[in-house]
Design a protein around this motif. Structure first.
Motif, short mmCIF file in Angstrom:
data_model
loop_
_atom_site.label_atom_id
_atom_site.label_comp_id
_atom_site.label_asym_id
_atom_site.label_seq_id
_atom_site.Cartn_x
_atom_site.Cartn_y
_atom_site.Cartn_z
N VAL A 184 -0.20 16.77 29.16
CA VAL A 184 -1.19 17.78 28.79
C VAL A 184 -2.57 17.31 29.23
CG1 VAL A 184 -2.20 19.12 26.91
CG2 VAL A 184 0.21 18.44 26.79
N MET A 185 -3.27 18.17 29.95
CA MET A 185 -4.63 17.88 30.40
C MET A 185 -5.63 18.53 29.45
SD MET A 185 -3.68 16.11 32.97
CE MET A 185 -5.24 15.75 33.79
N VAL A 186 -6.49 17.71 28.87
CA VAL A 186 -7.47 18.17 27.88
C VAL A 186 -8.87 18.00 28.46
CG1 VAL A 186 -8.44 17.77 25.59
CG2 VAL A 186 -5.96 17.56 25.97
N LYS A 187 -9.68 19.05 28.42
CA LYS A 187 -11.04 18.95 28.94
C LYS A 187 -11.81 17.86 28.20
CE LYS A 187 -12.10 23.44 31.01
NZ LYS A 187 -13.02 24.61 30.99
N ASP A 188 -12.49 17.02 28.99
CA ASP A 188 -13.17 15.86 28.42
C ASP A 188 -14.24 15.43 29.41
OD1 ASP A 188 -14.02 13.45 27.40
OD2 ASP A 188 -12.02 12.58 27.22
N THR A 189 -15.51 15.51 29.00
CA THR A 189 -16.61 15.15 29.91
C THR A 189 -16.56 13.69 30.34
OG1 THR A 189 -18.04 14.70 27.98
CG2 THR A 189 -18.15 16.91 28.96
N LYS A 190 -15.77 12.88 29.64
CA LYS A 190 -15.61 11.47 30.01
C LYS A 190 -14.24 11.20 30.65
CE LYS A 190 -18.65 9.86 26.29
NZ LYS A 190 -18.76 8.97 25.08
N GLY A 191 -13.52 12.26 30.93
CA GLY A 191 -12.17 12.11 31.47
C GLY A 191 -12.14 11.58 32.89
N ASN A 192 -11.01 11.01 33.26
CA ASN A 192 -10.84 10.40 34.58
C ASN A 192 -10.29 11.36 35.63
OD1 ASN A 192 -11.70 7.83 33.70
ND2 ASN A 192 -9.66 7.41 32.89
N TYR A 193 -9.96 12.59 35.21
CA TYR A 193 -9.35 13.55 36.13
C TYR A 193 -10.26 14.75 36.29
CZ TYR A 193 -5.33 10.63 35.06
OH TYR A 193 -4.50 9.56 34.89
N ARG A 194 -10.32 15.28 37.52
CA ARG A 194 -11.24 16.37 37.82
C ARG A 194 -10.50 17.44 38.63
NH1 ARG A 194 -16.86 15.97 38.07
NH2 ARG A 194 -16.64 13.70 37.97
N ASP A 195 -10.72 18.73 38.29
CA ASP A 195 -10.11 19.80 39.06
C ASP A 195 -11.06 20.25 40.16
OD1 ASP A 195 -12.01 21.49 37.92
OD2 ASP A 195 -10.62 22.40 36.50
N TYR A 196 -10.63 21.26 40.94
CA TYR A 196 -11.42 21.67 42.10
C TYR A 196 -12.74 22.34 41.70
CZ TYR A 196 -9.87 26.50 41.29
OH TYR A 196 -9.65 27.74 40.75
N LYS A 197 -12.85 22.75 40.43
CA LYS A 197 -14.10 23.34 39.94
C LYS A 197 -15.05 22.29 39.37
CE LYS A 197 -12.11 27.84 38.73
NZ LYS A 197 -11.88 28.82 37.63
N GLY A 198 -14.60 21.06 39.32
CA GLY A 198 -15.44 19.99 38.80
C GLY A 198 -15.24 19.70 37.32
N ASN A 199 -14.34 20.43 36.66
CA ASN A 199 -14.05 20.16 35.25
C ASN A 199 -13.35 18.81 35.12
OD1 ASN A 199 -15.00 22.74 34.30
ND2 ASN A 199 -13.12 23.62 35.14
N GLN A 200 -13.71 18.06 34.09
CA GLN A 200 -13.11 16.75 33.86
C GLN A 200 -12.08 16.83 32.72
OE1 GLN A 200 -17.30 14.84 34.08
NE2 GLN A 200 -15.85 13.12 34.26
N TYR A 201 -11.04 16.01 32.85
CA TYR A 201 -9.94 16.05 31.88
C TYR A 201 -9.47 14.63 31.55
CZ TYR A 201 -9.48 20.94 33.38
OH TYR A 201 -9.72 22.25 33.67
N SER A 202 -8.89 14.52 30.37
CA SER A 202 -8.11 13.35 29.99
C SER A 202 -6.65 13.76 29.90
CB SER A 202 -8.58 12.78 28.64
OG SER A 202 -9.83 12.14 28.78
#
Length: 245
Positions: free
Chosen positions: A218-236
């Motif tokens: 499960v990908m959870v939006k997180d401004t400190k997350g290590n994963y980023r989608d093509y829109k620039g949103n960050q996830y943990s």
């Protein structure tokens, strides 16, 4: 006769497969359809392989081929029901230096009865996880034969398909055993892309299912997350048991 030239008719194949099943079951005392793979050992797989070698292949691997074999059961394989590992440099090795490993997925065998649907392996209908295992082993044996004769193997190619059909009567190179994703969708109504919520350290989190294996990724939006989608949103990323979603 060389293995690549073997050819059996349908009646012979079915009789030989039934003989192997009977002989193997005589020595495999822990059979349980609901947790079949949990009781399998590498020794059980070795026995099965050499029964096939004896009955279908005229003891080629026991008496003629100088390479060696390992066998294992994997709890992590969720895409392939079986895999044959071969040295990448097999072409430059003497046969006695070659070591194969045939690895069988516990996941697919243990999930066998989780869905009420027809289960095909290699294009043949099965009625229990044991029959599925036999066909998976046959498929992997064909990979071994190709590696031995041609130093490479692919079940997408006609050479492999002809070999599998001639020796074992296979009509396909794939299986239709229940996947974790299919089980999650039917039993729990969950699928990739669904929005879900779960508790982590007493805190309720919301995210999107990215992958389903034994657990859901499960990908959870997180401004400190290590994963980023093509829109620039960050996830943990979280691995969550399916029944906790």
């Amino acid at each position: 006769m060389e293995l690549i030239n073997l050819k059996y008719d349908e009646i012979n194949i079915k009789q030989s497969r039934a003989t192997i099943e009977t002989k193997w079951m005589d020595q495999f005392s822990n059979f349980s359809e609901t947790s079949f793979a949990d009781h399998l050992t590498k020794e059980d797989l070795s026995l099965l392989f050499y029964l096939y070698d004896n009955i279908f292949l005229n003891d080629f691997f026991k008496n003629t081929y100088k390479g060696s074999f390992n066998f294992s059961i994997s709890n992590r394989m969720t895409k392939s029901a079986g895999i044959t590992l071969c040295p990448k440099n097999i072409k430059s090795l003497h046969p006695q230096q070659v070591k194969f490993e045939i690895r069988i997925s516990a996941n697919f065998l243990n999930n066998y009865h989780h869905l009420n649907k027809e289960k095909y392996v290699c294009g043949l209908k099965t009625k229990n996880p044991l029959e599925a295992l036999l066909l998976i082993m046959e498929h992997e044996i064909c990979h071994v034969i190709e590696f031995v004769y041609f130093n490479q193997s692919s079940c997408r190619n006609n050479r492999f398909k002809n070999l599998a059909y001639n020796i074992f009567g296979h009509k396909s190179s794939y299986h239709a055993l229940p996947t974790n994703g299919e089980i999650a969708k039917e039993k729990l109504g969950l699928k990739i892309g669904d929005s879900v919520a779960f508790y982590y350290k007493s805190k309720k989190l919301k995210g999107i299912i990215y992958k389903i294996n034994k657990n859901a990724t499960v990908m959870v939006k997180d401004t400190k997350g290590n994963y980023r989608d093509y829109k620039g949103n960050q996830y943990s990323k979280y691995y969550v048991p399916l029944d906790k979603l």
